[in-house]
Design a protein around this motif. Structure first.
Motif, PDB file in Angstrom:
ATOM      1  N   SER A  14      -0.221   9.157  -0.679  1.00 43.01           N
ATOM      2  CA  SER A  14      -0.131  10.625  -1.257  1.00 43.01           C
ATOM      3  C   SER A  14      -0.697  12.236  -1.107  1.00 43.01           C
ATOM      4  O   SER A  14      -0.015  12.921  -1.213  1.00 43.01           O
ATOM      5  CB  SER A  14       0.375  10.167  -2.171  1.00 43.01           C
ATOM      6  OG  SER A  14      -0.929   8.938  -3.121  1.00 43.01           O
TER       7      SER A  14
ATOM      8  N   PRO B  55       1.201  -1.168  -0.101  1.00 47.07           N
ATOM      9  CA  PRO B  55      -0.389   0.054  -0.098  1.00 47.07           C
ATOM     10  C   PRO B  55       0.738   1.250  -0.088  1.00 47.07           C
ATOM     11  O   PRO B  55       1.764   1.479   0.653  1.00 47.07           O
ATOM     12  CB  PRO B  55      -0.872  -0.451   1.279  1.00 47.07           C
ATOM     13  CG  PRO B  55      -0.545  -1.298   1.682  1.00 47.07           C
ATOM     14  CD  PRO B  55       0.623  -1.737   1.312  1.00 47.07           C
ATOM     15  N   CYS B  56       0.678   1.751  -0.704  1.00 46.65           N
ATOM     16  CA  CYS B  56       1.044   3.451  -0.333  1.00 46.65           C
ATOM     17  C   CYS B  56       0.322   4.657   0.500  1.00 46.65           C
ATOM     18  O   CYS B  56      -0.796   4.246   0.590  1.00 46.65           O
ATOM     19  CB  CYS B  56       0.763   4.795  -2.117  1.00 46.65           C
ATOM     20  SG  CYS B  56       1.599   3.258  -3.573  1.00 46.65           S
ATOM     21  N   ALA B  57       1.227   4.702   1.314  1.00 47.82           N
ATOM     22  CA  ALA B  57       1.136   5.575   2.700  1.00 47.82           C
ATOM     23  C   ALA B  57       0.493   7.142   1.956  1.00 47.82           C
ATOM     24  O   ALA B  57       0.999   8.263   2.069  1.00 47.82           O
ATOM     25  CB  ALA B  57       2.260   5.629   3.736  1.00 47.82           C
TER      26      ALA B  57
ATOM     27  N   LEU C 171       2.462   8.635   8.203  1.00 52.60           N
ATOM     28  CA  LEU C 171       2.386   7.325   6.774  1.00 52.60           C
ATOM     29  C   LEU C 171       1.573   6.882   7.981  1.00 52.60           C
ATOM     30  O   LEU C 171       0.509   5.737   7.122  1.00 52.60           O
ATOM     31  CB  LEU C 171       3.778   7.194   7.192  1.00 52.60           C
ATOM     32  CG  LEU C 171       4.795   7.922   6.476  1.00 52.60           C
ATOM     33  CD1 LEU C 171       5.853   7.393   5.593  1.00 52.60           C
ATOM     34  CD2 LEU C 171       3.961   8.210   4.516  1.00 52.60           C
TER      35      LEU C 171
END
Lengths: 134, 274
Positions: A59, A55-57, A82
């Protein structure tokens, strides 16, 4: 070993033997949290590989214009953040061995789930020696 | 294959190929603990600082705020790791031994634009002084000179370099959601038999969190007791990875909502190279 190839490190330890395969990155792709569709990865063999989600934190939130000024935050607090709301759900993934196509759908929240986060994510496909089942 | 190098192992599986980068060890060390923070009125206190270049982030005393809400309250928080040559495709392996791991997670930092750091995998766990290795696809940054063997792709990109450190990732397996649910609900202990003895193996479980079940125990204030269940795992012997339930009771000043969430869990296991 009677034939084949071996690698050893400078201490003489066997780092690769002929019952193993080098782990390799077969495919990696970033998806928006709400992506719905399919992904073909013809080089991926699920008997000798695995896929996973990174997962992208946040953005969208942390990179939004004026974030630092608006919230009077520092880089430090942003990085800590984050994980500040990390109650996220994972997307739904279904791999078809025959077609080598992944079907992807956004995450759905379980009943009572107290968070609202669905994140963009990377989908990584790794080749390795062997996958086994429980 | 029309040209290049193809080596098959004893099972007919390609050891290398001419299209995909091998995973190399980019960074390793011991996890470092941070003192567990107290909840702050503002939510987040500055706990990190940016030393100027990627890979030089250091933790400030106080730990990370995020776990105030999420993790088992008895665990220490560990400084996340972002190596300088990190990429979103990295995976963090831990040498657990008989230590129980209840929390191991990887996320991709996605702070650009605005912060000047690249998208990169960051691993966090809750166990201090735990050996870890970050494995990711090889790049030209890892290229060596001198003796050895290298493989390059069609575009001249480095795919393999025998001088790099590798993790011998032997196996992977999925723990289905139904198994996780059984552990959470019934306390079932699940032993995963590895196909071979792998003492002191390295284990990656990229998303090992949110396998939990919360339940209100007492519905009247001023203190509300809340039962939380997690799944934890450990290598109990050379050939076995065990999964079991951990249960904690937490006191809250406000009532919480009962919920449960679980998902398939993915494991990678690498043999230890002494």
């Amino acid at each position: 070993m009677t034939y084949g190839i071996e690698f050893r490190d400078d201490a003489g330890n066997l780092t690769l033997r002929m019952t193993e395969a080098m782990p390799r990155l077969i495919h990696s792709q970033k998806f928006a949290w709400n992506y719905t569709g399919t992904l073909a990865v013809p080089d991926f063999d699920s008997d000798h590989g695995m896929f996973y989600v990174s997962p992208c934190a946040y953005s969208g939130y942390f990179s939004s214009p004026g974030f630092l000024e608006r919230d009077n935050r520092t880089f430090a607090s942003a990085l800590a953040g984050l994980f500040g709301f990390n109650g996220y759900c994972l997307p739904s993934l279904s791999w078809n061995d025959e077609t080598r196509v992944m079907t992807i759908a956004p995450a759905t929240f379980p009943p009572g789930w107290p968070y609202e986060h669905r994140l963009d994510y990377f989908l990584n496909f790794i080749a390795l020696n062997k996958r086994f089942s429980l | 294959m029309t040209y290049g190098l193809e080596i098959l192992n004893n099972y007919g599986v390609p050891v290398f190929d001419m299209d995909h980068p091998c995973l190399v060890v980019k960074y390793s060390g011991l996890t470092q603990s941070m003192a567990r923070p107290e909840p702050s009125p503002t939510g987040f206190a500055p706990q990190w600082e940016f030393a100027g270049t990627a890979g030089s982030y250091v933790a400030l005393p106080g730990g990370m705020a995020w776990d105030i809400e999420r993790g088992p309250s008895t665990d220490t928080m560990i400084k996340p790791v972002i190596p300088a040559n990190a990429s979103p495709q990295d995976t963090v392996f831990y040498q657990l031994g008989t230590t129980w791991c209840v929390y191991a997670i990887e996320v991709v930092t996605s702070l650009d634009p605005g912060f000047g750091i690249p998208e990169a995998c960051m691993g966090v766990t809750t166990i201090p002084d735990l050996p870890f290795k970050v494995a990711g696809p090889i790049t030209d940054t890892e290229a060596s000179t001198g003796w050895g063997m290298q493989i390059f792709g069609d575009a001249g990109e480095l795919l393999f370099d025998s001088n790099c450190e590798f993790l011998a990732i032997r196996y992977s397996f999925i723990v289905p959601q139904a198994v996780i649910d059984d552990i959470l609900a019934n306390g079932t202990v699940v032993d995963v038999a590895l196909p071979e003895a792998m003492p002191e193996c390295w284990i990656a479980c990229p998303i090992w969190s949110h396998q939990e079940y919360g339940l209100d125990r007492v519905g009247a204030g001023p203190t509300y007791y809340y039962l939380r269940r997690f799944v934890e795992f450990s290598q109990v012997d050379a050939s076995t990875i065990r999964l079991r339930r951990r249960q904690t009771e937490e006191a809250w000043s406000t009532p919480r909502t009962t919920f449960a969430y679980s998902h398939d869990a993915i494991f990678y296991v690498a043999r230890n190279i002494p």
